[in-house]
Design a protein around this motif. Sequence first.
Motif, PDB file in Angstrom:
ATOM      1  N   ALA A 104       0.857  -1.187   0.000  1.00  0.00           N
ATOM      2  CA  ALA A 104       0.000   0.000   0.000  1.00  0.00           C
ATOM      3  C   ALA A 104       0.891   1.233   0.000  1.00  0.00           C
ATOM      4  O   ALA A 104       2.115   1.139   0.038  1.00  0.00           O
ATOM      5  CB  ALA A 104      -0.928  -0.008   1.221  1.00  0.00           C
ATOM      6  N   SER A 105       0.261   2.406  -0.012  1.00  0.00           N
ATOM      7  CA  SER A 105       1.036   3.645  -0.086  1.00  0.00           C
ATOM      8  C   SER A 105       1.964   3.807   1.112  1.00  0.00           C
ATOM      9  O   SER A 105       3.059   4.350   0.993  1.00  0.00           O
ATOM     10  CB  SER A 105       0.088   4.848  -0.181  1.00  0.00           C
ATOM     11  OG  SER A 105      -0.799   4.865   0.933  1.00  0.00           O
ATOM     12  N   THR A 117      -3.236  -0.437  -8.414  1.00  0.00           N
ATOM     13  CA  THR A 117      -4.091  -0.930  -7.342  1.00  0.00           C
ATOM     14  C   THR A 117      -5.276  -1.682  -7.932  1.00  0.00           C
ATOM     15  O   THR A 117      -5.459  -1.719  -9.163  1.00  0.00           O
ATOM     16  CB  THR A 117      -4.602   0.217  -6.456  1.00  0.00           C
ATOM     17  OG1 THR A 117      -5.535   0.995  -7.216  1.00  0.00           O
ATOM     18  CG2 THR A 117      -3.457   1.102  -5.998  1.00  0.00           C
ATOM     19  N   THR A 175     -10.765  -2.702  10.729  1.00  0.00           N
ATOM     20  CA  THR A 175     -10.208  -1.487  10.117  1.00  0.00           C
ATOM     21  C   THR A 175     -10.716  -0.214  10.776  1.00  0.00           C
ATOM     22  O   THR A 175     -10.189   0.877  10.501  1.00  0.00           O
ATOM     23  CB  THR A 175     -10.439  -1.390   8.590  1.00  0.00           C
ATOM     24  OG1 THR A 175     -11.768  -0.969   8.330  1.00  0.00           O
ATOM     25  CG2 THR A 175     -10.149  -2.703   7.895  1.00  0.00           C
ATOM     26  N   LYS A 210     -14.301   3.586   6.490  1.00  0.00           N
ATOM     27  CA  LYS A 210     -13.833   3.827   5.128  1.00  0.00           C
ATOM     28  C   LYS A 210     -12.589   4.703   5.147  1.00  0.00           C
ATOM     29  O   LYS A 210     -12.346   5.461   6.079  1.00  0.00           O
ATOM     30  CB  LYS A 210     -14.933   4.498   4.284  1.00  0.00           C
ATOM     31  CG  LYS A 210     -16.198   3.652   4.144  1.00  0.00           C
ATOM     32  CD  LYS A 210     -17.202   4.305   3.212  1.00  0.00           C
ATOM     33  CE  LYS A 210     -18.497   3.502   3.144  1.00  0.00           C
ATOM     34  NZ  LYS A 210     -18.281   2.135   2.668  1.00  0.00           N
ATOM     35  N   HIS A 211     -11.795   4.562   4.090  1.00  0.00           N
ATOM     36  CA  HIS A 211     -10.593   5.383   3.912  1.00  0.00           C
ATOM     37  C   HIS A 211     -10.993   6.862   3.805  1.00  0.00           C
ATOM     38  O   HIS A 211     -12.004   7.181   3.174  1.00  0.00           O
ATOM     39  CB  HIS A 211      -9.872   4.934   2.634  1.00  0.00           C
ATOM     40  CG  HIS A 211      -8.614   5.680   2.356  1.00  0.00           C
ATOM     41  ND1 HIS A 211      -7.433   5.426   3.018  1.00  0.00           N
ATOM     42  CD2 HIS A 211      -8.362   6.704   1.490  1.00  0.00           C
ATOM     43  CE1 HIS A 211      -6.507   6.249   2.570  1.00  0.00           C
ATOM     44  NE2 HIS A 211      -7.032   7.028   1.648  1.00  0.00           N
ATOM     45  N   PRO A 212     -10.265   7.775   4.438  1.00  0.00           N
ATOM     46  CA  PRO A 212      -8.994   7.572   5.153  1.00  0.00           C
ATOM     47  C   PRO A 212      -9.162   7.356   6.658  1.00  0.00           C
ATOM     48  O   PRO A 212      -8.156   7.232   7.356  1.00  0.00           O
ATOM     49  CB  PRO A 212      -8.264   8.891   4.879  1.00  0.00           C
ATOM     50  CG  PRO A 212      -9.379   9.904   4.872  1.00  0.00           C
ATOM     51  CD  PRO A 212     -10.562   9.212   4.250  1.00  0.00           C
ATOM     52  N   ASP A 213     -10.391   7.322   7.141  1.00  0.00           N
ATOM     53  CA  ASP A 213     -10.615   7.175   8.581  1.00  0.00           C
ATOM     54  C   ASP A 213     -10.681   5.699   8.964  1.00  0.00           C
ATOM     55  O   ASP A 213     -11.687   5.210   9.507  1.00  0.00           O
ATOM     56  CB  ASP A 213     -11.914   7.892   8.980  1.00  0.00           C
ATOM     57  CG  ASP A 213     -11.850   9.388   8.710  1.00  0.00           C
ATOM     58  OD1 ASP A 213     -10.772   9.973   8.925  1.00  0.00           O
ATOM     59  OD2 ASP A 213     -12.864   9.947   8.261  1.00  0.00           O
ATOM     60  N   ASN A 214      -9.617   4.978   8.666  1.00  0.00           N
ATOM     61  CA  ASN A 214      -9.576   3.564   9.020  1.00  0.00           C
ATOM     62  C   ASN A 214      -8.128   3.085   9.106  1.00  0.00           C
ATOM     63  O   ASN A 214      -7.198   3.801   8.713  1.00  0.00           O
ATOM     64  CB  ASN A 214     -10.349   2.723   8.000  1.00  0.00           C
ATOM     65  CG  ASN A 214      -9.650   2.648   6.656  1.00  0.00           C
ATOM     66  OD1 ASN A 214      -8.853   3.508   6.304  1.00  0.00           O
ATOM     67  ND2 ASN A 214      -9.958   1.620   5.887  1.00  0.00           N
ATOM     68  N   ASP A 215      -7.940   1.884   9.630  1.00  0.00           N
ATOM     69  CA  ASP A 215      -6.636   1.231   9.712  1.00  0.00           C
ATOM     70  C   ASP A 215      -6.779  -0.135   9.051  1.00  0.00           C
ATOM     71  O   ASP A 215      -7.281  -1.078   9.668  1.00  0.00           O
ATOM     72  CB  ASP A 215      -6.209   1.081  11.174  1.00  0.00           C
ATOM     73  CG  ASP A 215      -4.859   0.389  11.320  1.00  0.00           C
ATOM     74  OD1 ASP A 215      -4.295  -0.049  10.295  1.00  0.00           O
ATOM     75  OD2 ASP A 215      -4.374   0.273  12.466  1.00  0.00           O
ATOM     76  N   PRO A 216      -6.388  -0.277   7.777  1.00  0.00           N
ATOM     77  CA  PRO A 216      -6.646  -1.520   7.035  1.00  0.00           C
ATOM     78  C   PRO A 216      -6.002  -2.755   7.643  1.00  0.00           C
ATOM     79  O   PRO A 216      -6.378  -3.878   7.295  1.00  0.00           O
ATOM     80  CB  PRO A 216      -6.046  -1.221   5.651  1.00  0.00           C
ATOM     81  CG  PRO A 216      -5.989   0.263   5.559  1.00  0.00           C
ATOM     82  CD  PRO A 216      -5.721   0.740   6.948  1.00  0.00           C
TER      83      PRO A 216
END
Length: 755
Positions: free
Chosen positions: A358-359, A378, A643, A653-659
């Motif tokens: 990932a980034s 991606t 997440t 959901k991205h960006p308020d998460n930790d995958p």
Amino acid sequence: MWVSTQVRFFWAIAWIFPEMRGTLKLETHNVYLARGTKMDDRAMKFVITETQELDGGQQQVWEAVKTSFSDRDCIVYWRYPLFSKVGEQRKEPDIVIVDREWGIVAIEICAAAIAQITQINEAGDWEFSADFPFSGQPYPLAEHHLRAIIGLCDRDPSLWRKVTGRALIVLPSIPEAQWQERGFHQHPHSPPILFQDRFDTLPDLIKHLDPLVPGEGLNDEQWTKLLIAVSGTSILKKSSQPRIASSNKNRAAVVELLREHLYELDLKQEHIGKEIAPGVQRIRGIAGSGKTVLLCQKAAHMHLKHPDWDIALVFFTRSLYDQIISLIDRWVRRFSNGELSYDPQTNPKLRVLHAWGASNRPGLYSTLCKTLNVRRKTVNDTTHKQPTRSLAEFCKWLLEEREIEPVFDAILIDEGQDLVTNNDLKYLDKQAIYWLAYQALRPVDREHPEQRRLVWAYDEAQSLDSLQIPTAKELFGEEFGDLLSKGNYPGGIKKSEVMRRCYRTPGTILMAAHAIGMGLLRPQGMLAGITQKDGWEKLGYEVTGSFQKVGQKIVISRPQENSPNCIEELWEEPVFEFTAYDSRSQELEALAQKISSNIGDDGLKPSREILVVVLGASEEAVELETKVAQFLIDRGLKVYVPTALELDRINPKHPDNDPDRFWMEGGVTVSRISRAKGNEADLVYVVGCDRVARTESDLALRNQLFVALTRSRGWVNLSGVGNYPLYEEINQVLAMGSTITFTYQRPLQRDLDRD
């Protein structure tokens, strides 16, 4: 070696009912079984960690040790992986013998010829000629290694000052007469030595050797704990948790007991975890057999043994990041005797890589893109919108458009079944992801450029997408399909290993998961299956019946040694329950009530001890995950959806998460199967069985059910709504209990005996 069911049960009763401890007297001399008495164990107890180092003299010493100790109750290591600082380098002992009667023996081999030992000075130091590159003093080095290993054992209070230790030197190039001609035998500091012409006297030498470290005779329980301490499996033991419960006999008590007693020596795991193969190696293991733990152990060993190597441990489920990093760190600390640790941020030589990347997290694919100066793509850049197929497409493109530069010395792949796709995305006749990894490896040596250290572990029953099985021919095509042929590498390390013992999941649950996942009792015929007796035995089953003709009755069962989780003997009620409800609301109401009882009455912790897994295809699984989580929150339970950055946050959901996050303290995790893979809990609730039952011939959905059931360390509660033929199939499986009887038919979709 395993502990008998009866004794485990007595331990459990004594633990759950403390007032009975004094009345239970165990005859320990009958407790421990299979201590090297089988012919196959005689070979298994000799662990050679790397074959390329054995020269002629060392090979002779190793063979002499094997001959001398083949009938003894022991385990013996060539280059036991405990790396002590010797000058500027770290070095492991040459040979370590762990013997029931004689304790621990550390052996240092000095291959010098007599002319290369110029003198032994007054202090007893050996001086060597310039043409013999030996670092350090042989006997002090052996003593140093011995005391380090004894120190590891002394960490167990029951072994403290109990283990006897001896050390000696072997001179494979010097007969005793030459030593005496130089007068070295008269030196007052002359250490114990085994000479070239006295190999057959090794047991006698050890027996009469004064211990460097005095100890005591070990009873059966201490001997078993010594083997556990030496193997290192004690580092996996989970710490006890403070409990608040309404009764003494509850799930929490059983969980604590299992954590205390489930770790033991496994000779198969000793070989897999500590051996470094000089080429490709395949590890096939059933769910719960410890594949991830062993790959982490192997990676840590490689790293300490060869600190100059570039090593990657690759996996597919992002929620495994923290688990894998933690396991590698524990093994690095263990193998360095606590002197080193592992931090992926500061260690560029051993990399933990998600298959994609990932980034903010490098992966195998993104790392190779960076090396080739290619923009990383991606899932959103492809029409497949499915992670494995998208990754295979991009790996195939790299192979077609770029010349792959070797940048790794070893790549270890976990969850290997998840990196296999159907034939339409192959590169030539090879699996694109695997072939890219293979091309990114430096050859082991110039004479055999086809041999590269690619190690992959898999369980084909846990594949959620493709029905392809990662055999050598499937991965590398016809041209390189024989990389696993001829069985063993020179020296005995196996090219292909099979792990049949399941430590995580109780035997009844595992058997039911296999039977339901394959559809063994399906009226229309099994969907997937094993068509040979040997294939079932490789999964740890005992089999009666013949596979010669369709229509024959087959009976399978799991012997205790292959399912050592003894929870079924400790729990008076079934460990696997299945319930069909009239409506989803009824199913979820029952779920909420049971979880509340598990926390309040059973004393289980919400996080890591209870897990809720929802079934179904991708979109409907998301919908059911949301519905389950919201229902539990409405009933006052704290919930964690993977997440999310906090409890009770639904649809992160991205960006308020930790995958990479799967657990959060204080909350019950509710997860789809794609994120639950690789994780485990003591009590697993599997919700939405109807999502599988509606299209029960979909093998991918059945595999979801298999994966969900085998997340359990103790209990499974499976539920669904409605009434479907699959439900009757499940009830038939559960009614059979400890044996499964089915009618042999050719699998309709997938033959798992392909090799």
